[in-house]
Design a protein around this motif. Structure first.
Motif: not given
Ligand code: ATP
Length: 256
Positions: A189-191, A35-43, A10-15
């Protein structure tokens, strides 16, 4: 080799990552899409120990990231989405520096550097300060430095960013060769063509949850048959930002 059990960040309230379960066996080349913002980099940040999860257990080569972070990191090579260097060092000095961090024998560092620089076309830049390198050259140096200790697990966030077709080929060949040699590769990847070409298995994440998981054949076998691009677009086109319609692809691993 990689085991992710109920990862929640979580980033604050956001999961950002919501109860993610995922196993990547030894030697698998796994592509992580979404998609962008899906959580890949966070994972990936949680997997590489850069971010402490709010819930869940991550294991790399049997080492629990929370309990044995150094042991887990010692067997991992990681190329972040934005690589960090010491810009005043030359490419060669940077490789030696990373070798020292991993307490490698200098002879082994020199040998691995020679081999990686040849394969990734870095020889011409060996004595150039990193700050003078182009984006694509820095990316190849980041990849070389992440492989200098011959990791068992190779984690790459967007490996092809900034690479021309020739150098993209060299990087693809190296990633594939590592996996063929038994290294576990976790690649975001997005490719879609890269995922389709290289990956043994593909996972698609949406809003922090896994919405599809399988080999290309398994993904194709469902009602969403077609190329990966069609599968991906069908997952998201009706309700952008939502992959819930993926009946044939559903993993059962995230939604509940
Ligand atoms: P992209 O494909 O755009 O790189 P991604 O799948 O890698 O996206 P993440 O970077 O993991 O996505 O981000 C997941 C969500 O978490 C996004 O909504 C993002 O805005 C949010 N997020 C990421 N980092 C932070 C942070 N440090 N603080 C607050 N929110 C964050």
């Amino acid at each position: 080799m990689i085991s992710i059990d109920n990862l929640t960040v979580r980033y604050g309230e956001f999961v950002a990552v919501d109860g993610l379960d995922l196993e990547v066996p030894a030697g698998e080349l796994f592509a992580f899409l979404g998609p962008n913002g899906a959580g890949k980099t966070t994972t990936i940040k949680a997997l590489t120990g850069l971010l402490r999860p709010d819930e869940g257990v991550l294991r790399v080569a049997g080492h629990d990231l929370a309990e044995r972070p150094l042991a887990a990191k010692a067997v991992m090579g990681y190329v972040p989405d934005v690589a960090v260097f010491y810009d005043k060092l030359t490419s060669l000095e940077f490789m030696r520096f990373i070798g020292e961090l991993f307490e490698l024998d200098p002879g082994a560092v020199a040998e691995n550097t020679r081999s990686l620089f040849a394969k990734l076309d870095l020889d011409a830049y060996a004595h150039d300060p990193v700050e003078t390198l182009s984006h694509g050259t820095r990316q190849r140096l980041a990849i070389a430095s992440a492989l200098v200790h011959d990791p068992q697990v190779f984690v790459i966030d967007e490996p092809m960013v900034g690479l021309d077709p020739l150098h993209a080929r060299a990087v693809k060949d190296e990633i594939k060769a590592r996996a063929d040699a038994g290294v576990t590769v976790f690649m975001s990847t997005h490719l879609l063509n890269i995922a389709e070409e290289l990956a043994d298995r593909i996972g698609i994440i949406d809003r922090g949850r896994l919405v599809a998981l399988g080999t290309m054949d398994e993904l194709r076998a469902g009602e969403q048959a077609g190329a990966l691009e069609e599968i991906f677009l069908r997952l998201f086109e009706e309700d952008p930002g939502a992959g819930a319609g993926a009946s044939a692809l559903e993993t059962g691993g995230g939604r509940g």
